[in-house]
Design a protein around this motif. Structure first.
Motif, PDB file in Angstrom:
ATOM      1  N   LEU A 159       0.827  -1.213   0.000  1.00 46.84           N
ATOM      2  CA  LEU A 159       0.000   0.000   0.000  1.00 46.84           C
ATOM      3  C   LEU A 159       0.857   1.256   0.000  1.00 46.84           C
ATOM      4  O   LEU A 159       0.580   2.213  -0.719  1.00 46.84           O
ATOM      5  N   ALA A 160       1.907   1.242   0.847  1.00 45.35           N
ATOM      6  CA  ALA A 160       2.777   2.410   0.958  1.00 45.35           C
ATOM      7  C   ALA A 160       3.451   2.708  -0.379  1.00 45.35           C
ATOM      8  O   ALA A 160       3.490   3.853  -0.830  1.00 45.35           O
ATOM      9  N   LYS A 161       3.961   1.666  -1.028  1.00 46.00           N
ATOM     10  CA  LYS A 161       4.623   1.882  -2.320  1.00 46.00           C
ATOM     11  C   LYS A 161       3.636   2.348  -3.382  1.00 46.00           C
ATOM     12  O   LYS A 161       3.914   3.262  -4.148  1.00 46.00           O
ATOM     13  N   ALA A 162       2.478   1.695  -3.398  1.00 48.01           N
ATOM     14  CA  ALA A 162       1.468   2.059  -4.404  1.00 48.01           C
ATOM     15  C   ALA A 162       1.005   3.503  -4.219  1.00 48.01           C
ATOM     16  O   ALA A 162       0.636   4.172  -5.179  1.00 48.01           O
ATOM     17  N   GLY A 163       1.041   3.971  -2.957  1.00 46.31           N
ATOM     18  CA  GLY A 163       0.570   5.317  -2.682  1.00 46.31           C
ATOM     19  C   GLY A 163       1.615   6.394  -2.929  1.00 46.31           C
ATOM     20  O   GLY A 163       1.281   7.568  -3.070  1.00 46.31           O
ATOM     21  N   SER A 164       2.887   6.001  -2.974  1.00 45.70           N
ATOM     22  CA  SER A 164       3.928   7.030  -3.073  1.00 45.70           C
ATOM     23  C   SER A 164       4.628   7.060  -4.423  1.00 45.70           C
ATOM     24  O   SER A 164       5.382   7.970  -4.710  1.00 45.70           O
ATOM     25  N   GLN A 165       4.396   6.041  -5.263  1.00 44.69           N
ATOM     26  CA  GLN A 165       5.044   6.022  -6.574  1.00 44.69           C
ATOM     27  C   GLN A 165       4.020   5.706  -7.651  1.00 44.69           C
ATOM     28  O   GLN A 165       2.958   5.183  -7.362  1.00 44.69           O
ATOM     29  N   HIS A 166       4.386   6.025  -8.894  1.00 42.05           N
ATOM     30  CA  HIS A 166       3.476   5.702  -9.985  1.00 42.05           C
ATOM     31  C   HIS A 166       3.733   4.289 -10.507  1.00 42.05           C
ATOM     32  O   HIS A 166       4.857   3.917 -10.797  1.00 42.05           O
ATOM     33  N   PHE A 167       2.661   3.516 -10.589  1.00 42.20           N
ATOM     34  CA  PHE A 167       2.736   2.201 -11.231  1.00 42.20           C
ATOM     35  C   PHE A 167       1.621   2.097 -12.261  1.00 42.20           C
ATOM     36  O   PHE A 167       0.552   2.680 -12.088  1.00 42.20           O
ATOM     37  N   ASP A 168       1.888   1.356 -13.331  1.00 42.51           N
ATOM     38  CA  ASP A 168       0.865   1.140 -14.345  1.00 42.51           C
ATOM     39  C   ASP A 168       0.009  -0.065 -14.007  1.00 42.51           C
ATOM     40  O   ASP A 168      -1.130  -0.172 -14.439  1.00 42.51           O
ATOM     41  N   LEU A 169       0.615  -0.972 -13.225  1.00 43.95           N
ATOM     42  CA  LEU A 169      -0.091  -2.212 -12.901  1.00 43.95           C
ATOM     43  C   LEU A 169       0.417  -2.754 -11.566  1.00 43.95           C
ATOM     44  O   LEU A 169       1.609  -2.655 -11.267  1.00 43.95           O
ATOM     45  N   ILE A 170      -0.499  -3.331 -10.786  1.00 44.11           N
ATOM     46  CA  ILE A 170      -0.098  -3.993  -9.550  1.00 44.11           C
ATOM     47  C   ILE A 170      -0.513  -5.458  -9.637  1.00 44.11           C
ATOM     48  O   ILE A 170      -1.672  -5.769  -9.952  1.00 44.11           O
ATOM     49  N   ILE A 171       0.453  -6.335  -9.410  1.00 41.81           N
ATOM     50  CA  ILE A 171       0.148  -7.754  -9.304  1.00 41.81           C
ATOM     51  C   ILE A 171       0.048  -8.028  -7.811  1.00 41.81           C
ATOM     52  O   ILE A 171       1.013  -7.829  -7.069  1.00 41.81           O
ATOM     53  N   LEU A 172      -1.132  -8.411  -7.376  1.00 39.22           N
ATOM     54  CA  LEU A 172      -1.435  -8.440  -5.953  1.00 39.22           C
ATOM     55  C   LEU A 172      -1.846  -9.832  -5.501  1.00 39.22           C
ATOM     56  O   LEU A 172      -2.877 -10.358  -5.940  1.00 39.22           O
ATOM     57  N   ASP A 173      -1.046 -10.411  -4.637  1.00 40.27           N
ATOM     58  CA  ASP A 173      -1.391 -11.712  -4.075  1.00 40.27           C
ATOM     59  C   ASP A 173      -2.514 -11.527  -3.062  1.00 40.27           C
ATOM     60  O   ASP A 173      -2.610 -10.485  -2.412  1.00 40.27           O
ATOM     61  N   VAL A 174      -3.376 -12.527  -2.937  1.00 34.84           N
ATOM     62  CA  VAL A 174      -4.472 -12.410  -1.963  1.00 34.84           C
ATOM     63  C   VAL A 174      -3.966 -12.722  -0.551  1.00 34.84           C
ATOM     64  O   VAL A 174      -4.197 -11.961   0.385  1.00 34.84           O
ATOM     65  N   MET A 175      -3.250 -13.833  -0.413  1.00 32.27           N
ATOM     66  CA  MET A 175      -2.772 -14.244   0.906  1.00 32.27           C
ATOM     67  C   MET A 175      -1.457 -13.539   1.217  1.00 32.27           C
ATOM     68  O   MET A 175      -0.405 -13.923   0.725  1.00 32.27           O
ATOM     69  N   GLU A 195      -8.550  -0.601  -0.196  1.00 34.42           N
ATOM     70  CA  GLU A 195      -7.996   0.676   0.269  1.00 34.42           C
ATOM     71  C   GLU A 195      -7.491   1.535  -0.885  1.00 34.42           C
ATOM     72  O   GLU A 195      -7.665   2.746  -0.900  1.00 34.42           O
ATOM     73  N   LEU A 196      -6.858   0.870  -1.855  1.00 35.16           N
ATOM     74  CA  LEU A 196      -6.366   1.624  -3.016  1.00 35.16           C
ATOM     75  C   LEU A 196      -7.516   2.300  -3.753  1.00 35.16           C
ATOM     76  O   LEU A 196      -7.445   3.476  -4.099  1.00 35.16           O
ATOM     77  N   ARG A 197      -8.581   1.565  -3.972  1.00 38.61           N
ATOM     78  CA  ARG A 197      -9.730   2.126  -4.694  1.00 38.61           C
ATOM     79  C   ARG A 197     -10.401   3.222  -3.867  1.00 38.61           C
ATOM     80  O   ARG A 197     -10.857   4.221  -4.414  1.00 38.61           O
ATOM     81  N   GLN A 198     -10.449   3.021  -2.537  1.00 36.05           N
ATOM     82  CA  GLN A 198     -11.061   4.050  -1.694  1.00 36.05           C
ATOM     83  C   GLN A 198     -10.267   5.346  -1.736  1.00 36.05           C
ATOM     84  O   GLN A 198     -10.813   6.427  -1.596  1.00 36.05           O
ATOM     85  N   LYS A 199      -8.945   5.200  -1.925  1.00 41.08           N
ATOM     86  CA  LYS A 199      -8.110   6.400  -2.013  1.00 41.08           C
ATOM     87  C   LYS A 199      -8.153   7.012  -3.413  1.00 41.08           C
ATOM     88  O   LYS A 199      -7.437   7.960  -3.709  1.00 41.08           O
ATOM     89  N   GLY A 200      -8.957   6.409  -4.287  1.00 35.72           N
ATOM     90  CA  GLY A 200      -9.133   6.986  -5.620  1.00 35.72           C
ATOM     91  C   GLY A 200      -8.130   6.500  -6.648  1.00 35.72           C
ATOM     92  O   GLY A 200      -8.077   7.018  -7.757  1.00 35.72           O
TER      93      GLY A 200
END
Ligand code: CA
Length: 228
Positions: free
Chosen positions: A39-55, A67-72
């Motif tokens: 979350l911290a990295k996604a919020g402070s840098q630009h990424f075109d895509l996030i590969i996100l593990d569930v567990m 949380e990412l979507r809630q932050k817009g």
């Protein structure tokens, strides 16, 4: 410029394999080993895509996605789910993930999904143009300057806005209604005739032969299309 991908995954082996795989395809890859750091990295840098593990430790992929979507954030998200958890993908997509892939997966499949998602993102978000060159025209929208064959030409505010919209949506057929809505924002007393008049003025200024335009094209029955 190559696309930036954030990999949020806690299995070191998989991080290594996927990072190498993606880097070999020319992507810039960064990684995070748990939810909060992701979350911290996604919020402070630009990424075109996030590969996100569930567990994930700390915060699971669902929470991170929500949380990412809630932050817009509208970054593309590809979720990695466990094969047995069918519910994962349903929940994931509902929380705003764009696609999902069940573990274990074929690396080629992952690359195909990544490529498809990035293509979709690029198509959706044509970056607004600041400077653009076509024919003998050079236009700088930031400075509101237009040069024709190196000579400055003066354009009215609406003409420049209209040209900007046409260029930002180049190749697409734009209806008079769409132009009216986005360039004039339905000002009082404005009709689709206004669009035609401004198009004619623009053509007078930028086309070599305004009677046979090469850039601002009329699409019969539909509207206009800009061709660089
Ligand atoms: Ca995991």
């Amino acid at each position: 410029m190559s696309s930036r991908i954030l990999l949020v995954e806690d299995e070191p082996g998989l991080v290594l394999t996927l990072s190498d795989l993606l880097a070999a395809e020319g992507y810039q890859v960064d990684s995070a080993p748990d939810g909060p750091q992701g979350l911290a990295k996604a919020g402070s840098q630009h990424f075109d895509l996030i590969i996100l593990d569930v567990m994930l430790p700390g915060k699971n992929g669902f929470e991170v996605c929500r949380e990412l979507r809630q932050k817009g954030s509208d970054v593309a998200i590809l979720m990695l789910t466990a094969k047995t958890q069918v519910v994962d993908r349903v929940v994931g997509l509902r929380l705003g993930a764009d696609d999902y892939l069940a573990k274990p997966f074929d690396p080629a499949e992952l690359l195909a999904r990544v490529e498809a998602l990035l293509r979709r993102v690029r198509k959706d978000k044509l970056t607004p143009v600041v400077r653009f060159r076509f024919g003998d025209i050079e236009v700088d929208f930031e400075k509101a300057e237009l040069l024709k064959g190196g000579t400055p030409l003066s354009l009215a505010g609406k003409e420049l806005q209209l040209l900007h919209y046409l260029i930002d949506h180049r190749g697409k057929v734009l209806s008079r209604e769409e132009l009216l809505q986005n360039v004039w924002e339905y000002q009082a007393g404005i009709s689709t005739r206004t669009v035609d008049v401004h198009i004619a003025w623009l053509r007078q200024k930028i086309e070599k032969n305004p009677q046979a335009p090469r850039h601002i094209l009329t699409v019969r029955g539909s509207g206009y299309r800009f061709s660089p």
